[in-house]
Design an enzyme around this catalytic site. Structure first.
Site, PDB file in Angstrom:
ATOM      1  N   LYS B  96      -0.066  -5.574 -11.454  1.00 41.80           N
ATOM      2  CA  LYS B  96       0.146  -4.968 -10.133  1.00 41.80           C
ATOM      3  C   LYS B  96      -1.078  -5.300  -9.291  1.00 41.80           C
ATOM      4  O   LYS B  96      -2.172  -4.812  -9.560  1.00 41.80           O
ATOM      5  CB  LYS B  96       0.319  -3.447 -10.263  1.00 41.80           C
ATOM      6  N   GLY B 157      -0.822   8.744  -3.286  1.00 42.99           N
ATOM      7  CA  GLY B 157      -1.129  10.130  -3.653  1.00 42.99           C
ATOM      8  C   GLY B 157      -0.900  11.137  -2.547  1.00 42.99           C
ATOM      9  O   GLY B 157      -1.191  12.321  -2.726  1.00 42.99           O
ATOM     10  N   ALA B 183       4.044   4.212  -4.311  1.00 48.47           N
ATOM     11  CA  ALA B 183       3.047   5.066  -3.654  1.00 48.47           C
ATOM     12  C   ALA B 183       3.625   5.969  -2.569  1.00 48.47           C
ATOM     13  O   ALA B 183       4.475   5.558  -1.794  1.00 48.47           O
ATOM     14  CB  ALA B 183       1.913   4.240  -3.044  1.00 48.47           C
ATOM     15  N   GLY B 184       3.132   7.193  -2.556  1.00 47.76           N
ATOM     16  CA  GLY B 184       3.463   8.139  -1.496  1.00 47.76           C
ATOM     17  C   GLY B 184       4.668   9.018  -1.761  1.00 47.76           C
ATOM     18  O   GLY B 184       4.965   9.923  -0.987  1.00 47.76           O
ATOM     19  N   THR B 206       1.338  10.399  -8.987  1.00 53.37           N
ATOM     20  CA  THR B 206       0.881  11.738  -8.636  1.00 53.37           C
ATOM     21  C   THR B 206       2.030  12.742  -8.532  1.00 53.37           C
ATOM     22  O   THR B 206       1.863  13.905  -8.911  1.00 53.37           O
ATOM     23  CB  THR B 206       0.101  11.696  -7.300  1.00 53.37           C
TER      24      THR B 206
END
Lengths: 67, 255
Positions: B96, B157, B183-184, B206
């Protein structure tokens, strides 16, 4: 011999001559670790033949949790 | 079936391994999630504490594909160095690409990401770049030969979910390689939306690791991603301004 391991100056006994010795000294033989000496990645099969000299910069890294 | 390079996966959830309360909860969350791809970071070892537990050692590595990231890199050269270190473990050939351009937003540096992807493709890696939701950048990355593109839903996160669904859907529309929303993601609804937009997978960390009950959230994400994918394949109805009755209009004389 003095090596810079992971950015830290570390004094090692005379018995440590190569990468294999170094990992044994720190009891890291059975760990999933990757070794770099002076920015060159050392393959596992070359641990014993890669001799270390005073002042070499060694990085010992592994996988940690991350996203 | 999710196909990335030469690999095939049943699960469309890619799970991060950072920030769990402890290894036991993490292991259970990973199992419950059904994820087959796990991300990791590469960091210096504490050589004076050889016996420190490591999550990787607790895993049956035959069951998972490792997707190390290049987190920590701010230049293409640093990313390539981290990727080479990861590959030298002999445990993985996927990477990644994550080249951060700003410490506050953790948004990816598009120029360095593109450069790193190009260099790593040349070296034979299976390259999955984490990118912003820029439509043209995603196109450029897939034209380079990247094996997937991974646009962010919102900052890493942050749990803000998909801020720009239009861009994500435009990236998906033009894609010739898998699109993984990375992400997010904050909630199962966010993950389901990504899949309903037509994403091939979702990468999150997260949202599970930081949940009050990570194991339960891992299950919720698994189900949301499956539901979203099924919904996408089934094809949703168009949105209409006014009502259309579900009950027949004939035989109304009884009323």
């Amino acid at each position: 011999m003095e090596l810079i391991i992971n950015g830290e100056m570390i004094q090692l006994p005379e018995s440590v001559k190569n990468v294999s010795d170094l990992l044994t000294y720190f009891q890291l033989n059975n760990k999933i670790a990757i070794v770099e000496v002076n920015l060159n990645i050392i393959n596992k099969q070359d641990y014993e033949t890669t001799t270390l000299s005073n002042g070499d910069k060694v990085e010992i890294v592994h996988f940690v949790g991350g996203g | 079936m999710l196909k990335i390079g030469p690999y095939e996966f049943q699960s469309r959830l890619l799970l991060g391994t950072g920030k769990y309360p402890n290894f036991d909860i993490q292991k259970e969350a990973v199992e419950v999630s059904g994820a087959e791809i796990l991300t990791f970071a590469v960091r210096r070892m504490n050589i004076f504490e050889a016996n420190q537990p490591n999550f990787l050692e607790k895993l049956d590595l035959t069951k998972y594909k490792l997707l190390p990231n290049t987190a920590g890199a701010t230049t293409a050269e640093e990313a390539v160095r981290i990727a080479r270190l990861a590959k030298a473990s002999g445990l993985c050939d996927m990477i990644k690409v994550e080249v951060i351009g700003c410490p506050k937003t953790l948004l990816p540096d598009p120029v360095e990401t593109l450069k790193a992807a190009e260099m790593l493709l040349e070296e034979g890696f299976i390259v999955l770049p984490y990118t912003s939701d820029d439509v043209i950048l995603a196109k450029r990355l897939q034209e380079l030969g990247c094996h997937a593109v991974m646009p962010g839903a919102s900052p890493i996160g942050s749990g803000q979910g998909i801020i720009n669904p239009l861009n994500i859907s435009l990236i998906i529309e033009q894609a010739t390689v898998p699109v993984i929303v990375d992400a997010g993601i904050g909630s199962p609804a966010d993950a389901a939306l990504a899949m309903e937009l037509g994403a091939d997978g979702v990468l999150l960390n997260t949202a599970v690791a930081g949940a009050k009950d990570p194991v339960k959230m891992a299950k919720a994400m698994k189900l949301a991603i499956e539901a979203g994918r099924l919904g996408y394949e089934a094809g949703r109805i168009p949105k209409k301004r006014y009502a259309t009755a579900s009950s027949p209009m004939e035989g109304m004389s009884v009323v």
